[in-house]
Scaffold this active site. Sequence first.
Site, mmCIF file in Angstrom:
data_model
loop_
_atom_site.group_PDB
_atom_site.id
_atom_site.type_symbol
_atom_site.label_atom_id
_atom_site.label_comp_id
_atom_site.label_asym_id
_atom_site.label_seq_id
_atom_site.Cartn_x
_atom_site.Cartn_y
_atom_site.Cartn_z
ATOM 1 N N CYS A 380 -1.631 6.518 -5.504
ATOM 2 C CA CYS A 380 -2.025 7.668 -6.329
ATOM 3 C C CYS A 380 -2.494 8.821 -5.432
ATOM 4 O O CYS A 380 -1.672 9.431 -4.769
ATOM 5 C CB CYS A 380 -3.071 7.229 -7.357
ATOM 6 S SG CYS A 380 -2.970 8.223 -8.858
ATOM 7 N N HIS A 519 -0.517 2.559 -9.890
ATOM 8 C CA HIS A 519 -1.507 1.606 -9.362
ATOM 9 C C HIS A 519 -0.970 0.179 -9.387
ATOM 10 O O HIS A 519 -1.240 -0.575 -10.331
ATOM 11 C CB HIS A 519 -2.793 1.699 -10.189
ATOM 12 C CG HIS A 519 -3.519 2.990 -9.987
ATOM 13 N ND1 HIS A 519 -4.419 3.185 -8.959
ATOM 14 C CD2 HIS A 519 -3.449 4.163 -10.643
ATOM 15 C CE1 HIS A 519 -4.885 4.417 -9.010
ATOM 16 N NE2 HIS A 519 -4.304 5.039 -10.023
ATOM 17 N N GLU A 521 -1.936 -2.299 -7.792
ATOM 18 C CA GLU A 521 -3.016 -3.300 -7.685
ATOM 19 C C GLU A 521 -3.410 -3.881 -9.041
ATOM 20 O O GLU A 521 -3.900 -4.997 -9.131
ATOM 21 C CB GLU A 521 -4.241 -2.695 -6.979
ATOM 22 C CG GLU A 521 -5.056 -1.670 -7.765
ATOM 23 C CD GLU A 521 -4.532 -0.238 -7.697
ATOM 24 O OE1 GLU A 521 -3.350 -0.055 -7.336
ATOM 25 O OE2 GLU A 521 -5.293 0.701 -8.018
#
Length: 547
Positions: A380, A519, A521
């Site tokens: 990001c 994202h 993750e």
Amino acid sequence: MTRFIFITGGVVSSLGKGLASAALGALLQARGYTVRLRKLDPYLNVDPGTMSPFEHGEVFVTDDGAETDLDLGHYERFTGVAARKTDSVSSGRIYSDVLARERRGAYLGKTIQVIPHVTDEIKAFITIGEGEVDFMLCEIGGTVGDIEGLPFFEAIRQFGQDKPRGQCIFIHLTLLPFLNTSGELKTKPTQHSVKEMRSIGLAPDILVCRSEGPIPEQERGKLALFCNVRPDAVVAAQDLDSIYEAPLAYHRAGLDRAVLDAFGIAPAPPPNLEIWADVADRIRNPEGAVRIAIVGKYTRLEDAYKSIAEALTHGGMANRVSVSTEWIDAEMFEHGDVAAHLAGVHAILVPGGFGTRGTEGKIKAAEFARTRGIPYLGICLGMQVAVIEAARNLARLGNAGSEEFGRDSGGGGLTPVIYHLKEWAHGNTRVRRGTDDDKGGTMRLGAYDAVLARGSKVAGIYGRTSISERHRHRYEVDITYRAALERQGMIFSGMSPDGHLPEVVEVKDHPWFIGVQFHPELKSRPFAPHPLFRDFVRAAWENSRLM
Ligand code: GLN
């Protein structure tokens, strides 16, 4: 029939209620049941989107675009069940819905009260999706006795009464402190906490007791007697080296068995814990180690980047290496020497972030990684700074910056290679945002598809060209500069399906340099590490062997 499990906490906060709930969810799945986990938070913010990550840890984003509590991240990591908007609620949300309805006159002139109007709203929330799963686990934030928690405790008390007997159980998580002077585990704080619970009409069926060591028989008996639970329902939760040992540890301590007993489910289906045994084995027996620097702003609090830390651990597990993370505040080398902080790390990750502070430091980190051939993952804002760096130093746009950082960024004027996005496509609909919209929820949020360029590094890593990932951002890389950057070796290898929004950039002729607007993750699991983290850690491991 859906059975409900309510998890409350007592004695002190931060006992790991979220983790205990998540691990229990995983254990029930291991016995063949379907589960959903939910978080009910007593704070008054309408959602955690506008809360500082310093205060509340990371904002976890769901596929359907809700900004939620980081505990939903634990739930997903342990159960693999994608959380939804309707899996997290705060007092603020409940009250604002009740008040909005009151303004519309929907209560027909009645006096609006905590009981029944607020409690009804909470109960209605709990039942959303009832019938879809075997077990619904609802964690109540905070601890028993908190003033703002009372409507929630009252609501779950009523809920237990509304349902037929045996459809709801209550688990209470407490702390057994160890007193060095007397060499004893003390049960009194737990007794008091249960007393507090009883005073509001709730009686726990199971006690989960955090302690440094095992609970001796005598203390267990005492807890059972004074707290009115069965001795087998006193479950020890000893401190663990890794959170991923929690499902096995809770299973050994008898948590899942106690839950099924409390519901009267017999015989209990046997558990299959293979994936958790494999996960624990990978954590316990790494064959190497890598050091990865995380250059961010909220480095003072690891919880602010919870999912990234976990995804790196998963990437390590996939490669059977342990990952140690170095949290570096980007401001540290804003004016100083980058090499002093970054030389010796095997890879660099620049995570998401908001605002100007530290951005010049992050740009330096991206430059360091690009020019020295160090694996770089930009997430990001971490992608945006990598683009700014390339624009300045490769495409010779000396004053490149982002509209987010204001006009002064980059010295002198500004070429905004990153601009404020006000309109975009979501499937077949267009989303529009004004500059002055509320701070909450005005971002491009939730799951969006992206198309990866055939033959690109990132397509190779994913093993496919069409992906869906979660987003949370306002600003966007401007494709006006695409050609200039691509000529210099920064390839736009992932785009939104309409081709307008850059989703992935990568640097050609670099061992591993990838920036993503989303994202990744948030979608990594210990038993299914995210491909980007798996490959990033592999690249770090390879780099470590060259160093
Ligand atoms: N601040 C940037 C934006 O809004 C990046 C956001 C993020 O990193 N999550 O676009």
